[in-house]
Design a protein around this motif. Structure first.
Motif, short mmCIF file in Angstrom:
data_model
loop_
_atom_site.label_atom_id
_atom_site.label_comp_id
_atom_site.label_asym_id
_atom_site.label_seq_id
_atom_site.Cartn_x
_atom_site.Cartn_y
_atom_site.Cartn_z
N ARG A 1 0.84 -1.22 0.00
CA ARG A 1 0.00 0.00 0.00
C ARG A 1 0.86 1.25 0.00
NH1 ARG A 1 -5.22 -1.41 3.83
NH2 ARG A 1 -5.74 -3.30 2.70
N GLN A 2 1.94 1.23 0.74
CA GLN A 2 2.86 2.37 0.76
C GLN A 2 3.48 2.55 -0.62
OE1 GLN A 2 3.41 4.75 3.21
NE2 GLN A 2 4.44 5.73 1.49
N HIS A 3 3.84 1.45 -1.25
CA HIS A 3 4.40 1.52 -2.60
C HIS A 3 3.36 2.08 -3.58
CE1 HIS A 3 7.29 0.61 -5.71
NE2 HIS A 3 6.31 0.05 -6.41
N LEU A 4 2.10 1.69 -3.42
CA LEU A 4 1.04 2.23 -4.27
C LEU A 4 0.88 3.73 -4.07
CD1 LEU A 4 -1.81 -0.44 -4.05
CD2 LEU A 4 -0.42 0.14 -6.04
N LEU A 5 0.97 4.18 -2.84
CA LEU A 5 0.87 5.61 -2.55
C LEU A 5 2.02 6.36 -3.22
CD1 LEU A 5 -0.40 8.04 -1.17
CD2 LEU A 5 0.91 7.45 0.88
N ASP A 6 3.23 5.84 -3.08
CA ASP A 6 4.39 6.46 -3.72
C ASP A 6 4.21 6.50 -5.23
OD1 ASP A 6 5.49 6.69 -1.19
OD2 ASP A 6 6.80 4.93 -1.43
N ARG A 7 3.73 5.41 -5.78
CA ARG A 7 3.50 5.34 -7.24
C ARG A 7 2.42 6.34 -7.65
NH1 ARG A 7 5.07 2.38 -11.28
NH2 ARG A 7 3.67 1.93 -13.01
N ALA A 8 1.37 6.45 -6.87
CA ALA A 8 0.30 7.41 -7.18
C ALA A 8 0.84 8.84 -7.18
CB ALA A 8 -0.85 7.27 -6.19
N LEU A 9 1.71 9.15 -6.25
CA LEU A 9 2.30 10.49 -6.20
C LEU A 9 3.14 10.76 -7.45
CD1 LEU A 9 3.28 10.63 -2.42
CD2 LEU A 9 1.42 11.88 -3.56
N ARG A 10 3.88 9.75 -7.90
CA ARG A 10 4.66 9.91 -9.14
C ARG A 10 3.75 10.05 -10.35
NH1 ARG A 10 7.65 5.88 -6.71
NH2 ARG A 10 6.94 4.30 -8.19
N LEU A 11 2.70 9.24 -10.40
CA LEU A 11 1.76 9.30 -11.52
C LEU A 11 1.02 10.63 -11.56
CD1 LEU A 11 0.27 5.70 -11.32
CD2 LEU A 11 1.62 6.62 -13.21
N ALA A 12 0.78 11.21 -10.40
CA ALA A 12 0.06 12.49 -10.33
C ALA A 12 0.84 13.61 -11.00
CB ALA A 12 -0.25 12.84 -8.88
N ARG A 13 2.13 13.42 -11.19
CA ARG A 13 2.92 14.42 -11.92
C ARG A 13 2.57 14.40 -13.41
NH1 ARG A 13 8.48 12.57 -9.11
NH2 ARG A 13 7.97 13.29 -7.02
N LEU A 14 2.08 13.26 -13.89
CA LEU A 14 1.68 13.14 -15.29
C LEU A 14 0.24 13.58 -15.52
CD1 LEU A 14 3.20 9.62 -16.04
CD2 LEU A 14 4.18 11.85 -16.60
N SER A 15 -0.62 13.20 -14.59
CA SER A 15 -2.03 13.58 -14.68
C SER A 15 -2.64 13.52 -13.29
CB SER A 15 -2.78 12.61 -15.60
OG SER A 15 -4.18 12.88 -15.57
N THR A 16 -3.47 14.50 -13.00
CA THR A 16 -4.14 14.51 -11.70
C THR A 16 -5.56 13.97 -11.78
OG1 THR A 16 -4.84 16.79 -12.06
CG2 THR A 16 -2.77 16.43 -10.83
N LYS A 17 -5.93 13.43 -12.93
CA LYS A 17 -7.27 12.86 -13.07
C LYS A 17 -7.36 11.59 -12.24
CE LYS A 17 -8.26 14.74 -17.57
NZ LYS A 17 -8.70 14.46 -18.94
N PRO A 18 -8.30 11.54 -11.31
CA PRO A 18 -8.42 10.37 -10.43
C PRO A 18 -8.60 9.06 -11.19
CG PRO A 18 -9.71 12.16 -9.55
CD PRO A 18 -9.24 12.60 -10.91
N ILE A 19 -9.36 9.07 -12.29
CA ILE A 19 -9.59 7.83 -13.03
C ILE A 19 -8.30 7.33 -13.66
CG2 ILE A 19 -10.30 8.93 -15.19
CD1 ILE A 19 -11.78 5.70 -13.67
N TYR A 20 -7.44 8.22 -14.11
CA TYR A 20 -6.14 7.83 -14.66
C TYR A 20 -5.29 7.15 -13.58
CZ TYR A 20 -1.27 8.28 -16.09
OH TYR A 20 0.05 8.02 -16.36
N LEU A 21 -5.23 7.79 -12.42
CA LEU A 21 -4.45 7.22 -11.32
C LEU A 21 -4.99 5.85 -10.92
CD1 LEU A 21 -4.09 10.44 -9.14
CD2 LEU A 21 -2.37 9.44 -10.65
N PHE A 22 -6.30 5.75 -10.81
CA PHE A 22 -6.91 4.49 -10.42
C PHE A 22 -6.58 3.39 -11.43
CE2 PHE A 22 -10.34 1.39 -10.55
CZ PHE A 22 -10.43 1.02 -9.22
N ARG A 23 -6.76 3.67 -12.70
CA ARG A 23 -6.50 2.65 -13.73
C ARG A 23 -5.04 2.23 -13.75
NH1 ARG A 23 -10.25 5.41 -18.29
NH2 ARG A 23 -12.21 4.48 -17.62
N GLU A 24 -4.14 3.19 -13.64
CA GLU A 24 -2.71 2.87 -13.65
C GLU A 24 -2.33 2.02 -12.43
OE1 GLU A 24 -0.26 3.41 -15.97
OE2 GLU A 24 -1.96 3.97 -17.23
#
Length: 177
Positions: free
Chosen positions: A137-160
């Motif tokens: 879960r911590q790794h997912l959070l870190d990954r989500a933070l990195r992905l948010a630099r590409l797009s802040t759309k929640p659906i994008y983050l969720f799918r990735e």
């Protein structure tokens, strides 16, 4: 002097407490108990030799049926589900007809929680998956933070993140996580 009124009711009710990414039907499609067609039921509840060997390690008929159901649902969704035999009566009937035609019907007595936990552990080992614990879960959070630099759309983050879990053979945590 003006009396202060505590903020309750409308203002607090209008603030969402959680981020809603998916519609209810989308959550059900991803996280809900599978509803099989006849062909899907046939495929999902067909056992390999290794799966048959594991199934026969469980002594009681309800435990064996529960294992086959959990296995079939895991094949379909890569998730585990809590259910009663009554809730999945059509699937129980299909499993009994295919694997235990000479046996009597399954009673409503469900396997014990330790048996269910053991079944889930065995299924994870069969498919090379692991549960999503605190480190994942911590790794997912870190990954989500990195992905948010590409797009802040929640659906994008969720799918990735969902694709990441599938690629790394990690059972997805509950939607609310």
């Amino acid at each position: 002097m003006k009396e202060e009124v505590p903020m309750t009711g409308q203002r607090e009710a209008s603030k969402p407490k959680r981020l809603f990414i998916l519609e209810d039907h989308e959550v059900e499609d991803l996280y809900g108990l599978p509803r099989f067609t006849l062909d899907e039921r046939q495929r999902s509840f067909t056992l390999t030799e290794a799966e048959q060997a594991v199934c026969h390690q469980f002594r009681s008929l309800p435990s064996q049926v529960s294992f086959i159901l959990q296995l079939g649902y895991f094949k379909a969704r890569h998730l585990f589900f809590a259910f009663t035999f009554a809730q999945v009566a059509d699937d129980v009937a299909a499993v009994l007809a295919r694997h235990f035609p000479a046996d009597s019907p399954v009673t409503s007595v469900a396997p014990t929680p330790p048996t269910l936990a053991h079944q889930r552990t065995v299924i994870l080992e069969l498919f090379g998956y692991r549960l999503c614990h605190a480190a994942e879960r911590q790794h997912l959070l870190d990954r989500a933070l990195r992905l948010a630099r590409l797009s802040t759309k929640p659906i994008y983050l969720f799918r990735e993140l969902f694709h990441y879990l599938a690629d790394h053979r990690i059972v997805a945590p509950a939607y609310t996580v």
